[in-house]
Design an enzyme around this catalytic site. Structure first.
Site, PDB file in Angstrom:
ATOM      1  N   ARG A  26       4.427 -77.742 -36.038  1.00 18.29           N
ATOM      2  CA  ARG A  26       4.822 -76.879 -37.154  1.00 18.29           C
ATOM      3  C   ARG A  26       5.745 -75.737 -36.726  1.00 18.29           C
ATOM      4  O   ARG A  26       6.215 -74.972 -37.567  1.00 18.29           O
ATOM      5  CB  ARG A  26       3.574 -76.304 -37.836  1.00 18.29           C
ATOM      6  CG  ARG A  26       2.758 -77.357 -38.576  1.00 18.29           C
ATOM      7  CD  ARG A  26       1.518 -76.769 -39.192  1.00 18.29           C
ATOM      8  NE  ARG A  26       0.753 -77.790 -39.906  1.00 18.29           N
ATOM      9  CZ  ARG A  26      -0.502 -77.625 -40.345  1.00 18.29           C
ATOM     10  NH1 ARG A  26      -1.127 -76.474 -40.110  1.00 18.29           N
ATOM     11  NH2 ARG A  26      -1.109 -78.591 -40.978  1.00 18.29           N
ATOM     12  N   GLY A  27       5.984 -75.606 -35.455  1.00 15.05           N
ATOM     13  CA  GLY A  27       6.834 -74.534 -34.959  1.00 15.05           C
ATOM     14  C   GLY A  27       8.307 -74.866 -35.066  1.00 15.05           C
ATOM     15  O   GLY A  27       8.701 -75.926 -35.575  1.00 15.05           O
ATOM     16  N   GLY A  30       8.932 -77.956 -32.562  1.00 15.03           N
ATOM     17  CA  GLY A  30       8.107 -79.095 -32.927  1.00 15.03           C
ATOM     18  C   GLY A  30       8.459 -79.692 -34.275  1.00 15.03           C
ATOM     19  O   GLY A  30       8.523 -80.922 -34.436  1.00 15.03           O
ATOM     20  N   SER A 121      11.708 -73.129 -21.189  1.00  8.73           N
ATOM     21  CA  SER A 121      12.642 -72.118 -21.659  1.00  8.73           C
ATOM     22  C   SER A 121      13.573 -71.727 -20.523  1.00  8.73           C
ATOM     23  O   SER A 121      13.214 -71.795 -19.348  1.00  8.73           O
ATOM     24  CB  SER A 121      11.873 -70.885 -22.149  1.00  8.73           C
ATOM     25  OG  SER A 121      12.717 -69.761 -22.264  1.00  8.73           O
ATOM     26  N   SER A 122      14.760 -71.273 -20.874  1.00  7.42           N
ATOM     27  CA  SER A 122      15.712 -70.836 -19.857  1.00  7.42           C
ATOM     28  C   SER A 122      15.255 -69.582 -19.126  1.00  7.42           C
ATOM     29  O   SER A 122      15.825 -69.228 -18.089  1.00  7.42           O
ATOM     30  CB  SER A 122      17.083 -70.595 -20.491  1.00  7.42           C
ATOM     31  OG  SER A 122      16.995 -69.602 -21.501  1.00  7.42           O
ATOM     32  N   CYS A 123      14.215 -68.913 -19.628  1.00  6.77           N
ATOM     33  CA  CYS A 123      13.724 -67.701 -18.955  1.00  6.77           C
ATOM     34  C   CYS A 123      13.017 -68.025 -17.640  1.00  6.77           C
ATOM     35  O   CYS A 123      12.621 -67.107 -16.905  1.00  6.77           O
ATOM     36  CB  CYS A 123      12.818 -66.899 -19.866  1.00  6.77           C
ATOM     37  SG  CYS A 123      11.192 -67.630 -20.115  1.00  6.77           S
ATOM     38  N   TYR A 150       5.407 -65.179 -19.238  1.00  4.66           N
ATOM     39  CA  TYR A 150       5.737 -66.415 -19.957  1.00  4.66           C
ATOM     40  C   TYR A 150       6.496 -67.376 -19.050  1.00  4.66           C
ATOM     41  O   TYR A 150       6.222 -68.582 -19.029  1.00  4.66           O
ATOM     42  CB  TYR A 150       6.569 -66.069 -21.191  1.00  4.66           C
ATOM     43  CG  TYR A 150       7.047 -67.261 -21.979  1.00  4.66           C
ATOM     44  CD1 TYR A 150       6.182 -67.945 -22.833  1.00  4.66           C
ATOM     45  CD2 TYR A 150       8.364 -67.702 -21.891  1.00  4.66           C
ATOM     46  CE1 TYR A 150       6.622 -69.039 -23.570  1.00  4.66           C
ATOM     47  CE2 TYR A 150       8.817 -68.793 -22.614  1.00  4.66           C
ATOM     48  CZ  TYR A 150       7.941 -69.456 -23.456  1.00  4.66           C
ATOM     49  OH  TYR A 150       8.374 -70.542 -24.179  1.00  4.66           O
ATOM     50  N   LYS A 154       5.633 -71.331 -17.797  1.00  2.00           N
ATOM     51  CA  LYS A 154       6.526 -72.471 -18.010  1.00  2.00           C
ATOM     52  C   LYS A 154       6.910 -73.133 -16.683  1.00  2.00           C
ATOM     53  O   LYS A 154       7.066 -74.361 -16.608  1.00  2.00           O
ATOM     54  CB  LYS A 154       7.757 -72.035 -18.790  1.00  2.00           C
ATOM     55  CG  LYS A 154       7.458 -71.727 -20.248  1.00  2.00           C
ATOM     56  CD  LYS A 154       6.878 -72.944 -20.931  1.00  2.00           C
ATOM     57  CE  LYS A 154       6.443 -72.691 -22.349  1.00  2.00           C
ATOM     58  NZ  LYS A 154       5.863 -73.899 -22.988  1.00  2.00           N
ATOM     59  N   PRO A 177      15.292 -75.661 -22.760  1.00  2.00           N
ATOM     60  CA  PRO A 177      16.321 -75.266 -23.724  1.00  2.00           C
ATOM     61  C   PRO A 177      16.776 -73.828 -23.542  1.00  2.00           C
ATOM     62  O   PRO A 177      16.035 -72.983 -23.031  1.00  2.00           O
ATOM     63  CB  PRO A 177      15.614 -75.433 -25.067  1.00  2.00           C
ATOM     64  CG  PRO A 177      14.162 -75.185 -24.753  1.00  2.00           C
ATOM     65  CD  PRO A 177      13.962 -75.758 -23.373  1.00  2.00           C
ATOM     66  N   HIS A 193      12.358 -63.669 -31.667  1.00  2.00           N
ATOM     67  CA  HIS A 193      13.439 -63.598 -30.695  1.00  2.00           C
ATOM     68  C   HIS A 193      14.658 -62.942 -31.345  1.00  2.00           C
ATOM     69  O   HIS A 193      14.669 -62.658 -32.539  1.00  2.00           O
ATOM     70  CB  HIS A 193      13.795 -64.993 -30.184  1.00  2.00           C
ATOM     71  CG  HIS A 193      12.779 -65.558 -29.249  1.00  2.00           C
ATOM     72  ND1 HIS A 193      11.842 -66.500 -29.647  1.00  2.00           N
ATOM     73  CD2 HIS A 193      12.537 -65.322 -27.941  1.00  2.00           C
ATOM     74  CE1 HIS A 193      11.073 -66.817 -28.615  1.00  2.00           C
ATOM     75  NE2 HIS A 193      11.474 -66.116 -27.570  1.00  2.00           N
ATOM     76  N   ARG A 201      16.966 -58.618 -40.119  1.00  2.00           N
ATOM     77  CA  ARG A 201      17.403 -57.219 -40.187  1.00  2.00           C
ATOM     78  C   ARG A 201      18.667 -57.082 -41.037  1.00  2.00           C
ATOM     79  O   ARG A 201      18.756 -56.212 -41.909  1.00  2.00           O
ATOM     80  CB  ARG A 201      17.644 -56.705 -38.776  1.00  2.00           C
ATOM     81  CG  ARG A 201      17.868 -55.207 -38.660  1.00  2.00           C
ATOM     82  CD  ARG A 201      17.976 -54.822 -37.202  1.00  2.00           C
ATOM     83  NE  ARG A 201      16.798 -55.271 -36.447  1.00  2.00           N
ATOM     84  CZ  ARG A 201      16.814 -55.631 -35.167  1.00  2.00           C
ATOM     85  NH1 ARG A 201      17.950 -55.605 -34.483  1.00  2.00           N
ATOM     86  NH2 ARG A 201      15.702 -56.008 -34.564  1.00  2.00           N
TER      87      ARG A 201
END
Length: 326
Positions: A26-27, A30, A121-123, A150, A154, A177, A193, A201
């Protein structure tokens, strides 16, 4: 089921009739993967929301895996957030993600799941990695402190899939990604993010007629953005065409400054005021541009332009603004 069973695990078109479990269906990622699988002819795509199945509960995960007996899995479930959330709740980001990953991957192995794609994640890459960031930059330097918890989780997931390959010979893969956006993103002011935060905003400012919008930092960091539908397309492509231990970067190969993306979003939503920058707030990593040559070698490149992707995402946001999570 291991490579020693004599099964041929050479990447090929996946069985459209097999059970395909999408963890985190549901994200943002996903749900895009579910859309891609269903549009590609998969007949038995399954998943459960967090209110029905807590992936941090090991016994529940193993029981669910025994019930559905999937042949394929994409692990897209994760606790995610922006700079503020990661900086404020590092224990949650480390503990929750580690438990989710270990439970799903261990259960997948116990129940002989043939093909798993772990999404990160790219982090995961060092804060000052050489740009564009290649896959072999992993573990070569210090992480960005605002999301190191985080990132460590990963990285552990990548090593977990590599360990399964080494010990059991199964063709599990990892895909990393770049910054993703699109339908079902988190637009919460405290948990989002940068791109969905900017959309909300600027759209609220445009609707209220505000004269100014204030963003964090200097606006100079550069970021690469990939639409979630492109990510889903890439994941299915990799599952059918790539088999290697090294994680694969998934991105567009191009980036823009935060200032530029803010200006573009302002134009898309119709904001005509001024943008101010709060330089007392952190910028985060100066640049995160992925080297996507390995992905290109596997036969995939992005298809959705940033302008098109933003227009589609803003339209989705406005259609669902009353039902978004806070």
């Amino acid at each position: 089921m291991t490579a020693s069973d004599g099964v041929d695990y050479t990447p090929r078109e996946l069985d459209r009739g097999a059970t395909f479990y999408v963890a985190g269906h549901r994200g943002l990622v996903g749900s895009a993967i579910v859309r891609k699988l269903e549009s590609s002819g998969f007949e038995n795509v399954v998943g459960k929301g967090s209110s029905e199945l807590d992936l941090k509960n090991r016994d529940a995960v193993f029981a669910y895996m025994a019930e559905i007996k999937p042949r394929y899995i994409v692990l897209a479930a994760a606790k995610v957030g922006g700079i503020l959330a990661n900086s404020t709740y590092p224990v949650d980001f480390l503990s929750d993600n580690m438990r989710i990953q270990v439970n799903v991957l261990d259960a997948a192995l116990a129940h002989n799941v043939e093909r798993v794609a772990f999404l990160g994640s790219s982090c995961i890459y060092p804060k000052y990695a050489e740009q564009p960031i290649s896959e072999d930059s992993l573990l070569t330097g210090h992480l960005e402190p605002t999301n190191d918890a985080y990132a460590i989780a990963k990285i552990a997931g990548i090593l977990h899939t590599q360990a399964v390959r080494r010990q059991y010979g199964l063709p599990w893969i990892s895909a990393m990604p770049t910054n993703l956006y699109g339908p079902n993103d988190n637009f919460s002011p405290k948990g989002s993010h940068v791109l969905p935060a900017l959309i909300r905003r600027y759209d609220e400012a445009a609707a209220s007629g505000a004269a100014t919008v204030t963003n964090w930092g200097t606006g100079t960091p550069r970021r690469e953005f990939l639409h979630a539908d492109d990510m889903a397309d890439a994941v299915l492509h990799l599952m059918e065409h790539y088999d290697g231990p090294e994680q694969v970067n998934v991105g567009t190969g191009t980036d823009v400054t935060i200032r530029e993306i803010a200006e573009t979003i302002g134009n898309v939503v119709g904001f005509h005021g001024e943008t101010e920058w709060d330089i007392t707030k952190p910028d985060g990593t100066p640049q995160k541009l992925l080297d996507v040559s390995k992905l290109a070698e596997a036969g995939w490149t992005s298809k959705i332009s940033l302008q098109e992707g933003l227009e589609r995402t803003v339209a989705w946001y406005r259609d669902h603004v009353g039902a978004l999570r806070e």
